[in-house]
Design a protein around this motif. Structure first.
Motif, PDB file in Angstrom:
ATOM      1  N   LYS A   1       0.829  -1.202   0.000  1.00  0.00           N
ATOM      2  CA  LYS A   1       0.000   0.000   0.000  1.00  0.00           C
ATOM      3  C   LYS A   1       0.866   1.255   0.000  1.00  0.00           C
ATOM      4  CE  LYS A   1      -3.755   2.260   2.594  1.00  0.00           C
ATOM      5  NZ  LYS A   1      -3.055   3.528   2.841  1.00  0.00           N
ATOM      6  N   THR A   2       1.925   1.256   0.803  1.00  0.00           N
ATOM      7  CA  THR A   2       2.840   2.400   0.878  1.00  0.00           C
ATOM      8  C   THR A   2       3.558   2.624  -0.440  1.00  0.00           C
ATOM      9  OG1 THR A   2       3.187   1.950   3.225  1.00  0.00           O
ATOM     10  CG2 THR A   2       4.771   3.399   2.147  1.00  0.00           C
ATOM     11  N   ILE A   3       4.001   1.523  -1.079  1.00  0.00           N
ATOM     12  CA  ILE A   3       4.732   1.639  -2.348  1.00  0.00           C
ATOM     13  C   ILE A   3       3.824   2.191  -3.440  1.00  0.00           C
ATOM     14  CG2 ILE A   3       5.944   0.382  -4.151  1.00  0.00           C
ATOM     15  CD1 ILE A   3       7.375   0.795  -1.387  1.00  0.00           C
ATOM     16  N   GLN A   4       2.579   1.723  -3.497  1.00  0.00           N
ATOM     17  CA  GLN A   4       1.648   2.197  -4.520  1.00  0.00           C
ATOM     18  C   GLN A   4       1.341   3.679  -4.350  1.00  0.00           C
ATOM     19  OE1 GLN A   4      -1.727  -0.406  -4.243  1.00  0.00           O
ATOM     20  NE2 GLN A   4      -0.720  -2.085  -5.327  1.00  0.00           N
ATOM     21  N   GLU A   5       1.277   4.140  -3.105  1.00  0.00           N
ATOM     22  CA  GLU A   5       1.002   5.556  -2.859  1.00  0.00           C
ATOM     23  C   GLU A   5       2.216   6.422  -3.152  1.00  0.00           C
ATOM     24  OE1 GLU A   5      -0.246   5.698   1.174  1.00  0.00           O
ATOM     25  OE2 GLU A   5      -2.299   5.002   0.749  1.00  0.00           O
TER      26      GLU A   5
END
Length: 288
Positions: free
Chosen positions: A277-281
């Motif tokens: 989730k952090t990487i996609q954001e």
């Protein structure tokens, strides 16, 4: 190579302007000064002259010598789409050079009834303009290290997979005397870890040896790490399941330990989900 060409296309106006000014700054007697030009500008791979009838009139000049075997050959097929600008200069689209296998562009300068052709190495040119970071010696050393490292990982992976298969066949041949659940899970874990390590080795080999990037792609590294973590978590989940079964069958009083192990594995699942989730954001989306 695709990345080099994409960088060139994004900076085409600036790069073409630099190349045109460079060509115009050369001594006009190109061929007599060819060796000096080639030594001074390492991104120029070769140069030669063609007359108005598109016949080669000079040797092809390289940094390490000259090739006269093509003098008099017909080069008209190279000039089909030639469109000179007001200064008599044409810059081709990027292509893979037939001699070096590197991303290149060709520059044509028409002067004194002669077309002078310069083949330019895009990697060295973009490095000269500080558009990429590239060091040929460092790149070769790094590729060798990554090659042997990924090969060693692949061998370890094959050994693990082979061990898992060996345990399975050994189990099938001695069902009466073996601990079936323990051995079958050991086989599964060994094969799963082997596949995870092999996938990691494959990713390293493809990205760092075969298709080297010229810019730091954090997204690429995250994908490699993410796939490896997924395989490890799958192996841990299988191990947790095996421990739960063994405790349930042998000593129910140790079920608390299995519960803690299950919580730990669940936390890793949650952590992996938060990681993605952090990487996609954080990863910017490229424009189509």
């Amino acid at each position: 190579m695709k990345e080099v060409i994409n960088i060139y296309r994004k900076q085409k106006i600036n790069v073409d302007y630099f190349v045109k000014r460079l060509i115009e700054s050369f001594p006009k007697d190109y061929m007599s000064e060819a060796q000096n030009i080639l030594k001074q500008y390492r991104y120029i791979q070769l140069m030669y002259g063609v007359d108005c009838e598109y016949k080669q009139t000079t040797p092809i000049m390289f940094k390490k010598g000259a090739d006269s075997s093509h003098i008099g050959s017909d080069k008209s097929h190279y000039f089909v789409k030639l469109r000179l600008d007001e200064n008599g200069i044409y810059i081709s689209n990027p292509y893979i050079h037939y001699k070096t296998g590197k991303a290149s562009i060709s520059v044509v300068h028409f002067i004194n009834s002669t077309y002078y052709i310069f083949d330019i190495d895009l990697i060295f040119l973009l490095e000269e303009l500080k558009l990429i970071e590239y060091n040929s010696f460092h790149d070769k050393v790094k590729k060798v290290i990554y090659f042997f490292g990924s090969t060693a990982l692949a061998l370890v992976a094959i050994a693990l997979i082979g061990y898992g298969v060996f345990v399975f066949f050994l189990l099938m041949s001695s069902l009466a005397t073996s601990d079936f659940l323990h051995d079958i899970f050991r086989s599964i874990i060994s094969i799963t870890l082997g596949l995870a390590i092999y996938d990691l080795a494959k990713q390293i080999f493809e990205h760092e040896v075969m298709y080297q990037s010229f810019h730091r792609s954090e997204d690429k590294q995250y994908k490699v790490l993410g796939k490896f973590l997924i395989s490890i978590i799958i192996a841990l989940s299988i191990e947790t399941l095996m421990v739960v079964f063994k405790i349930a069958l042998e000593d129910i009083s140790n079920m608390v330990s299995a519960f803690y192990l299950l919580i730990g594995t669940t936390i890793m699942f949650v952590g992996l989900g938060y990681f993605y989730k952090t990487i996609q954001e954080a990863t910017p989306k490229e424009d189509d």
